[in-house]
Scaffold this active site. Structure first.
Site, PDB file in Angstrom:
ATOM      1  N   ARG A 114       0.888  -1.181   0.000  1.00  0.00           N
ATOM      2  CA  ARG A 114       0.000   0.000   0.000  1.00  0.00           C
ATOM      3  C   ARG A 114       0.913   1.215   0.000  1.00  0.00           C
ATOM      4  O   ARG A 114       1.648   1.440   0.966  1.00  0.00           O
ATOM      5  CB  ARG A 114      -0.905  -0.014   1.241  1.00  0.00           C
ATOM      6  CG  ARG A 114      -1.608   1.307   1.485  1.00  0.00           C
ATOM      7  CD  ARG A 114      -2.707   1.210   2.516  1.00  0.00           C
ATOM      8  NE  ARG A 114      -3.858   0.505   1.978  1.00  0.00           N
ATOM      9  CZ  ARG A 114      -5.076   0.525   2.539  1.00  0.00           C
ATOM     10  NH1 ARG A 114      -5.287   1.224   3.652  1.00  0.00           N
ATOM     11  NH2 ARG A 114      -6.074  -0.137   1.985  1.00  0.00           N
ATOM     12  N   HIS A 141      -7.249   0.487  -6.472  1.00  0.00           N
ATOM     13  CA  HIS A 141      -7.468  -0.389  -5.314  1.00  0.00           C
ATOM     14  C   HIS A 141      -8.136  -1.673  -5.826  1.00  0.00           C
ATOM     15  O   HIS A 141      -9.311  -1.930  -5.576  1.00  0.00           O
ATOM     16  CB  HIS A 141      -8.357   0.329  -4.295  1.00  0.00           C
ATOM     17  CG  HIS A 141      -8.299  -0.240  -2.914  1.00  0.00           C
ATOM     18  ND1 HIS A 141      -7.491  -1.311  -2.571  1.00  0.00           N
ATOM     19  CD2 HIS A 141      -8.957   0.097  -1.767  1.00  0.00           C
ATOM     20  CE1 HIS A 141      -7.658  -1.581  -1.279  1.00  0.00           C
ATOM     21  NE2 HIS A 141      -8.535  -0.747  -0.773  1.00  0.00           N
ATOM     22  N   GLN A 144     -10.076  -4.213  -3.542  1.00  0.00           N
ATOM     23  CA  GLN A 144     -11.379  -3.706  -3.130  1.00  0.00           C
ATOM     24  C   GLN A 144     -12.429  -4.017  -4.193  1.00  0.00           C
ATOM     25  O   GLN A 144     -13.522  -4.509  -3.886  1.00  0.00           O
ATOM     26  CB  GLN A 144     -11.283  -2.183  -2.902  1.00  0.00           C
ATOM     27  CG  GLN A 144     -12.564  -1.550  -2.429  1.00  0.00           C
ATOM     28  CD  GLN A 144     -12.946  -1.971  -1.025  1.00  0.00           C
ATOM     29  OE1 GLN A 144     -12.152  -1.882  -0.115  1.00  0.00           O
ATOM     30  NE2 GLN A 144     -14.173  -2.438  -0.841  1.00  0.00           N
ATOM     31  N   ASP A 235     -17.399   6.947  -1.524  1.00  0.00           N
ATOM     32  CA  ASP A 235     -16.144   6.836  -0.768  1.00  0.00           C
ATOM     33  C   ASP A 235     -15.880   8.195  -0.133  1.00  0.00           C
ATOM     34  O   ASP A 235     -16.576   9.185  -0.415  1.00  0.00           O
ATOM     35  CB  ASP A 235     -15.014   6.417  -1.729  1.00  0.00           C
ATOM     36  CG  ASP A 235     -13.689   6.161  -1.020  1.00  0.00           C
ATOM     37  OD1 ASP A 235     -13.675   6.001   0.220  1.00  0.00           O
ATOM     38  OD2 ASP A 235     -12.642   6.120  -1.705  1.00  0.00           O
ATOM     39  N   CYS A 274     -16.414   1.482   0.514  1.00  0.00           N
ATOM     40  CA  CYS A 274     -15.226   0.648   0.762  1.00  0.00           C
ATOM     41  C   CYS A 274     -14.802   0.702   2.223  1.00  0.00           C
ATOM     42  O   CYS A 274     -14.114  -0.195   2.696  1.00  0.00           O
ATOM     43  CB  CYS A 274     -14.090   1.087  -0.140  1.00  0.00           C
ATOM     44  SG  CYS A 274     -13.660   2.823   0.065  1.00  0.00           S
ATOM     45  N   ARG A 302     -13.422  -8.913   1.259  1.00  0.00           N
ATOM     46  CA  ARG A 302     -12.027  -8.597   0.962  1.00  0.00           C
ATOM     47  C   ARG A 302     -11.167  -9.843   1.167  1.00  0.00           C
ATOM     48  O   ARG A 302     -10.332 -10.177   0.340  1.00  0.00           O
ATOM     49  CB  ARG A 302     -11.534  -7.462   1.878  1.00  0.00           C
ATOM     50  CG  ARG A 302     -12.136  -6.087   1.609  1.00  0.00           C
ATOM     51  CD  ARG A 302     -11.690  -5.532   0.285  1.00  0.00           C
ATOM     52  NE  ARG A 302     -10.245  -5.523   0.175  1.00  0.00           N
ATOM     53  CZ  ARG A 302      -9.458  -4.562   0.666  1.00  0.00           C
ATOM     54  NH1 ARG A 302      -9.994  -3.499   1.238  1.00  0.00           N
ATOM     55  NH2 ARG A 302      -8.139  -4.624   0.526  1.00  0.00           N
TER      56      ARG A 302
HETATM   57  N1  NVA Z   1     -10.086   6.580  -1.343  1.00  0.00           N
HETATM   58  C1  NVA Z   1      -9.723   6.149  -0.018  1.00  0.00           C
HETATM   59  C2  NVA Z   1      -9.910   4.678   0.108  1.00  0.00           C
HETATM   60  C3  NVA Z   1      -9.597   4.113   1.452  1.00  0.00           C
HETATM   61  C4  NVA Z   1      -9.758   2.626   1.502  1.00  0.00           C
HETATM   62  C5  NVA Z   1      -8.298   6.552   0.274  1.00  0.00           C
HETATM   63  O1  NVA Z   1      -7.440   6.408  -0.598  1.00  0.00           O
HETATM   64  O2  NVA Z   1      -8.032   7.019   1.388  1.00  0.00           O
HETATM   65  N1   CP Z   2     -11.244  -0.434   2.319  1.00  0.00           N
HETATM   66  C1   CP Z   2      -9.989  -0.462   2.792  1.00  0.00           C
HETATM   67  O1   CP Z   2      -9.020  -0.639   2.041  1.00  0.00           O
HETATM   68  O2   CP Z   2      -9.895  -0.298   4.139  1.00  0.00           O
HETATM   69  P1   CP Z   2      -8.533  -0.065   4.945  1.00  0.00           P
HETATM   70  O3   CP Z   2      -7.994   1.273   4.532  1.00  0.00           O
HETATM   71  O4   CP Z   2      -8.933  -0.100   6.386  1.00  0.00           O
HETATM   72  O5   CP Z   2      -7.578  -1.150   4.601  1.00  0.00           O
END
Ligand code: NVA
Ligand code: CP
Length: 318
Positions: A114, A141, A144, A235, A274, A302
């Site tokens: 990540r 992602h 997801q 989101d 998500c 997930r």
């Molecule tokens: N769009 C959000 C998704 C988190 C799972 C982010 O990147 O923070």
């Molecule tokens: N949806 C998702 O990726 O959640 P986290 O940021 O908690 O991993």
């Protein structure tokens, strides 16, 4: 997956890594989701599938769902997941990203990353011989989206006929949802505030795929386009690594998913997110806590979708 017929993957994946949804071919995604459903029903046949094997989780941003679902998920196969916290020291600072990948491949069977920048994951993938899985970057992602479409199917959404509405920021999650919609052939309307539209590159890539699958992808700022949607997905307004400003919040305000907006979508429309949710911002409590909300099914799935992916990617080494 060790090779009995019962536990063999239903299709061989062409890719080494999963950096974005379009790394998977159209004919690979449906069997992958079917394997995720098989796992969800019963993990017993696979409980030793990854004994003596390991994955490394590299995270430059916080996580609940992704971290826990990969750690617990891999343990279900008898394997070990090692978490490396890069929240305060980005990957590539202490040694080059390429060297990082060349070290990890000597111990681990896969890297789950990540990262702030999508390019970091691309560099890891091109320098490590083991599979690299994108666990969220600024652009995509994919894990997801696999779980999301597994969830939609569980709730009776028919890929070839269903209509999905994305409401909010045209961000990383949105990009992966666009690529999934294009892949499975569904109708998607992406409704964003002005200036928050998805990337042109993602739209071009998805359009090329949609031509083959019959999917339709429409991008608009017009909330009235939500009418007739079988599911509504939103989101956060501000993704990790971005800066929240009053001007940005004002732009998103009309795009909050509340009961009135859900009613415009349709009486039986599912609600998706998500997570993490910012209750009172992009979604109201009465929507996220309603019977139409499938957000915790998405979170649960997930693990199953990622585990199906791991079985496919790691079985290729054997
Ligand atoms: N769009 C959000 C998704 C988190 C799972 C982010 O990147 O923070
Ligand atoms: N949806 C998702 O990726 O959640 P986290 O940021 O908690 O991993």
């Amino acid at each position: 997956m060790p090779g009995t017929r019962e536990t063999s993957p239903s299709v061989e994946l062409g890719c080494k890594d999963l950096l974005r949804i379009t790394d998977l071919a159209v004919h690979e995604i449906l069997p992958l989701l079917e394997d995720a459903r098989r796992l969800k029903r019963d993990y017993a046949p696979w409980r030793h599938a990854f004994a003596q094997r390991s994955i490394v989780l590299l995270f430059e941003k916080p996580s609940l769902r992704t971290r826990v679902s990969f750690e617990i998920g891999f343990a279900k196969f008898g394997g070990i997941a090692v978490y490396l916290d890069h929240e305060t020291r980005p990957i590539g600072q202490r040694e080059s990203i390429a060297d990082y990948g060349r070290n990890l491949e000597r111990w681990a069977d896969a890297i789950v990353a990540r990262t702030m920048k999508h390019g970091t994951i691309e560099q890891l993938a091109s320098n490590a011989r083991i599979p690299v899985i994108n666990a969220l970057s600024d652009l995509h992602h994919p894990c997801q989206a696999l779980a999301d479409f597994m969830t939609l199917a569980e709730h009776g959404f028919e890929f070839r006929h269903g209509r999905l509405a994305w409401v909010g920021d045209g961000n990383n999650v949105c990009h992966s949802v666009i690529e999934m919609a294009a892949t499975v052939g569904c109708r998607l309307v992406v409704i964003t505030p002005e200036g928050c539209e998805p990337s042109d590159e993602v739209l071009r890539t998805a359009e090329a795929r949609a031509c083959r699958t019959g999917a339709s992808i429409e991008v608009t700022n017009d909330l009235s386009k939500i009418a007739g949607s079988d599911a509504v997905y939103t989101d956060t307004w501000v993704s990790m690594g971005q800066t929240e400003t009053p001007e940005l919040a004002a732009r998103f305000e009309p795009y909050r998913v509340d009961a009135a907006l859900m009613a415009r979508a349709g009486a039986d429309s599912l609600f998706m997110h998500c997570l993490p949710a910012h209750r009172g911002q992009e979604v109201t409590d009465d929507v996220i806590d309603s019977p139409q909300s499938v957000v915790f099914d998405q979170a649960e799935n997930r693990m199953h979708a990622q585990n199906a992916l791991l079985l496919h990617l790691l079985s290729k080494d054997r």
